[in-house]
Scaffold this active site. Structure first.
Site, PDB file in Angstrom:
ATOM      1  N   ARG A  56       0.834  -1.213   0.000  1.00  0.00           N
ATOM      2  CA  ARG A  56       0.000   0.000   0.000  1.00  0.00           C
ATOM      3  C   ARG A  56       0.862   1.254   0.000  1.00  0.00           C
ATOM      4  O   ARG A  56       0.389   2.343  -0.300  1.00  0.00           O
ATOM      5  CB  ARG A  56      -0.973  -0.009   1.186  1.00  0.00           C
ATOM      6  CG  ARG A  56      -1.934   1.163   1.150  1.00  0.00           C
ATOM      7  CD  ARG A  56      -3.165   1.081   2.053  1.00  0.00           C
ATOM      8  NE  ARG A  56      -3.136   0.101   3.090  1.00  0.00           N
ATOM      9  CZ  ARG A  56      -2.572   0.266   4.293  1.00  0.00           C
ATOM     10  NH1 ARG A  56      -1.979   1.414   4.603  1.00  0.00           N
ATOM     11  NH2 ARG A  56      -2.608  -0.702   5.181  1.00  0.00           N
TER      12      ARG A  56
ATOM     13  N   TYR B 270     -15.578  19.484 -13.703  1.00  0.00           N
ATOM     14  CA  TYR B 270     -16.036  18.112 -13.946  1.00  0.00           C
ATOM     15  C   TYR B 270     -17.127  17.762 -12.927  1.00  0.00           C
ATOM     16  O   TYR B 270     -17.005  18.078 -11.734  1.00  0.00           O
ATOM     17  CB  TYR B 270     -14.830  17.167 -13.809  1.00  0.00           C
ATOM     18  CG  TYR B 270     -15.193  15.718 -13.861  1.00  0.00           C
ATOM     19  CD1 TYR B 270     -15.655  15.150 -15.043  1.00  0.00           C
ATOM     20  CD2 TYR B 270     -15.108  14.913 -12.741  1.00  0.00           C
ATOM     21  CE1 TYR B 270     -16.006  13.819 -15.091  1.00  0.00           C
ATOM     22  CE2 TYR B 270     -15.445  13.574 -12.779  1.00  0.00           C
ATOM     23  CZ  TYR B 270     -15.904  13.032 -13.957  1.00  0.00           C
ATOM     24  OH  TYR B 270     -16.253  11.714 -14.003  1.00  0.00           O
TER      25      TYR B 270
ATOM     26  N   LYS C 190      -7.854   9.364 -18.887  1.00  0.00           N
ATOM     27  CA  LYS C 190      -8.143  10.016 -20.152  1.00  0.00           C
ATOM     28  C   LYS C 190      -6.886  10.031 -21.049  1.00  0.00           C
ATOM     29  O   LYS C 190      -6.432   8.984 -21.436  1.00  0.00           O
ATOM     30  CB  LYS C 190      -8.694  11.415 -19.874  1.00  0.00           C
ATOM     31  CG  LYS C 190      -9.774  11.459 -18.764  1.00  0.00           C
ATOM     32  CD  LYS C 190     -11.075  10.806 -19.146  1.00  0.00           C
ATOM     33  CE  LYS C 190     -12.053  10.636 -17.991  1.00  0.00           C
ATOM     34  NZ  LYS C 190     -12.344  11.814 -17.182  1.00  0.00           N
TER      35      LYS C 190
ATOM     36  N   ASP D 252      -6.745  21.048 -12.417  1.00  0.00           N
ATOM     37  CA  ASP D 252      -7.089  19.786 -13.057  1.00  0.00           C
ATOM     38  C   ASP D 252      -6.665  19.930 -14.517  1.00  0.00           C
ATOM     39  O   ASP D 252      -7.277  20.667 -15.283  1.00  0.00           O
ATOM     40  CB  ASP D 252      -8.597  19.524 -12.924  1.00  0.00           C
ATOM     41  CG  ASP D 252      -9.019  18.183 -13.521  1.00  0.00           C
ATOM     42  OD1 ASP D 252      -8.321  17.702 -14.439  1.00  0.00           O
ATOM     43  OD2 ASP D 252     -10.043  17.631 -13.087  1.00  0.00           O
TER      44      ASP D 252
HETATM   45  C1  LIG Z   1     -12.885  12.099 -15.882  1.00  0.00           C
HETATM   46  C2  LIG Z   1     -12.438  13.311 -15.183  1.00  0.00           C
HETATM   47  C3  LIG Z   1     -12.177  13.300 -13.807  1.00  0.00           C
HETATM   48  C4  LIG Z   1     -12.427  12.064 -12.944  1.00  0.00           C
HETATM   49  O1  LIG Z   1     -11.514  11.058 -13.234  1.00  0.00           O
HETATM   50  P1  LIG Z   1     -11.817   9.476 -13.073  1.00  0.00           P
HETATM   51  O2  LIG Z   1     -10.544   8.862 -13.502  1.00  0.00           O
HETATM   52  O3  LIG Z   1     -12.998   9.166 -13.945  1.00  0.00           O
HETATM   53  O4  LIG Z   1     -12.125   9.250 -11.624  1.00  0.00           O
HETATM   54  C5  LIG Z   1     -11.702  14.459 -13.220  1.00  0.00           C
HETATM   55  N1  LIG Z   1     -11.515  15.582 -13.942  1.00  0.00           N
HETATM   56  C6  LIG Z   1     -11.773  15.639 -15.267  1.00  0.00           C
HETATM   57  C7  LIG Z   1     -11.561  16.925 -16.014  1.00  0.00           C
HETATM   58  C8  LIG Z   1     -12.248  14.514 -15.929  1.00  0.00           C
HETATM   59  O5  LIG Z   1     -12.514  14.582 -17.246  1.00  0.00           O
END
Ligand SMILES: *Cc1c(COP(=O)(O)O)cnc(C)c1O
Length: 350
Positions: A41, A92, A188, A163
């Protein structure tokens, strides 16, 4: 080293005889005591390889998480009880939902702002302890003035998070503007093949890195080893994929702009994400079902092009137009993408 070179070379085993090119998948819940690893962990060599590579690209130290939202939760967890968090109203949906949940439980006080209104954002920073940025925003495609907001936030003694999921470090490196923390849904573009859920946080501060590592150790929001290996494999081609998706997107934006039935094309000039606004939600629904090559699906940043009407989600902000379709442009041939999109826009009933 420049980004394209870092993406290929960072986080590799040393160039020595018999070393593998790629850090192997280390399946281990525990390690023989007496060294630095101790328990699964706390650390894993495959995570470390991924973290080294993404850290090099963003210009800081990286920690991998089990998902983007696990990384979001870990950062929001650092905010003190009752303290103020400024965030874009079009962040998001999962981020907005976490803030709403924390507000409901009287943990933090979120202040949602129009991130393009610099004066309003700067004013909101005044007594904040955390300023959350997402730029461009998903799916409104709004762009924040990261350096100006960061200066205002720091004057107020607040930490700044960006982000960076949409732009990726290929197009935007927020740490260079003084931002404290960069967050990724590595699900992504970073992984890029629609087969992994993973998150990451990168920081230039050893102190923040230690605090976040402590939280990750404590709550166990850790990625799987195989996921980290796949994400790193994807990361190796990130600059190439972003370049191609962006070239495709720019051409599609030009052609979409020539169609009278596309009321609005939202594109910040860079990257592979486009939002278009059609006359109604019904019309957008028809289009998302009429494509053959573009896949009707949520998520984004994969090699394959996808689209969806965002307001099909209950959680999406009411200020996002009903007829907004978010397009994640992949790396296919742009002529095939255009032909399919154009026939969908021309489809009967659309
Ligand atoms: C998809 C997304 C998230 C969340 O990420 P996950 O991997 O689905 O938990 C956060 N910020 C943005 C801009 C996203 O497109």
């Amino acid at each position: 080293m420049r980004p394209a070179t870092q993406a290929v070379h960072a986080g590799r085993p040393p160039h020595e005889p018999d070393q593998p090119f790629n850090t192997p998948i280390t399946m281990a819940s525990t390690y023989v005591a007496g060294g630095e690893l101790e328990y699964g962990r706390y650390t894993n060599p495959t995570w470390t390889a991924f973290e080294t590579a993404l850290g090099a690209l963003e210009g800081g130290r990286c920690l991998a998480f089990s998902s983007g939202l696990a990384a979001v939760a870990t950062i929001l967890d650092l905010v003190g009880n009752g303290e103020k968090v400024v965030a874009p109203r079009h962040s998001y949906t999962g981020t907005v939902m976490q803030l709403g949940d924390l507000e409901l439980r009287e943990r933090v006080t979120p202040v949602l702002v129009d991130i393009t209104d610099l004066d309003a954002v700067v004013a909101a920073c005044a007594d904040a302890s955390l300023v959350w940025l997402e730029s461009p925003t998903n799916p409104a495609m709004e762009v924040a003035d990261i350096p100006a907001i960061t200066r205002a936030a720091h004057e107020a003694g607040a930490y700044v998070v960006v982000d960076n999921t949409f732009a990726t470090p290929v197009l935007q490196r927020p740490l260079e503007h003084g931002v404290d923390l960069v967050l990724h849904s590595a699900t992504k573009y970073i992984s890029g093949h629609s087969d992994v859920l993973m998150g990451a946080i990168v920081t230039g501060s050893d102190e923040l890195h230690a605090v976040l590592k402590g939280r990750r150790d404590l709550v166990g929001a850790i990625p799987g080893t195989f996921e980290a290996w796949l994400a790193l494999r994807g990361l190796r081609t990130l600059p190439l994929r972003v370049e191609k998706a962006q070239a495709n997107a720019q051409e599609l934006v030009r052609r979409l702009g020539e169609r009278a039935d596309v009321l609005e094309v939202r594109y910040p000039g860079l990257g592979g994400m486009i939002s278009i606004v059609l006359e109604s939600g019904d019309r957008a629904d028809v289009v998302q079902h009429a494509t053959h090559l573009w896949v009707y699906a949520t998520s984004l940043g994969g090699v394959e092009s996808t689209l969806e009407r965002r307001r099909r989600w209950k959680a999406e902000a009411a200020t996002i137009p009903d007829g907004l379709l978010r397009l994640s442009v992949g790396i296919e041939d742009v002529e095939d993408l255009w032909e399919d999109l154009a026939q969908a826009l021309d489809a009967p009933g659309s």
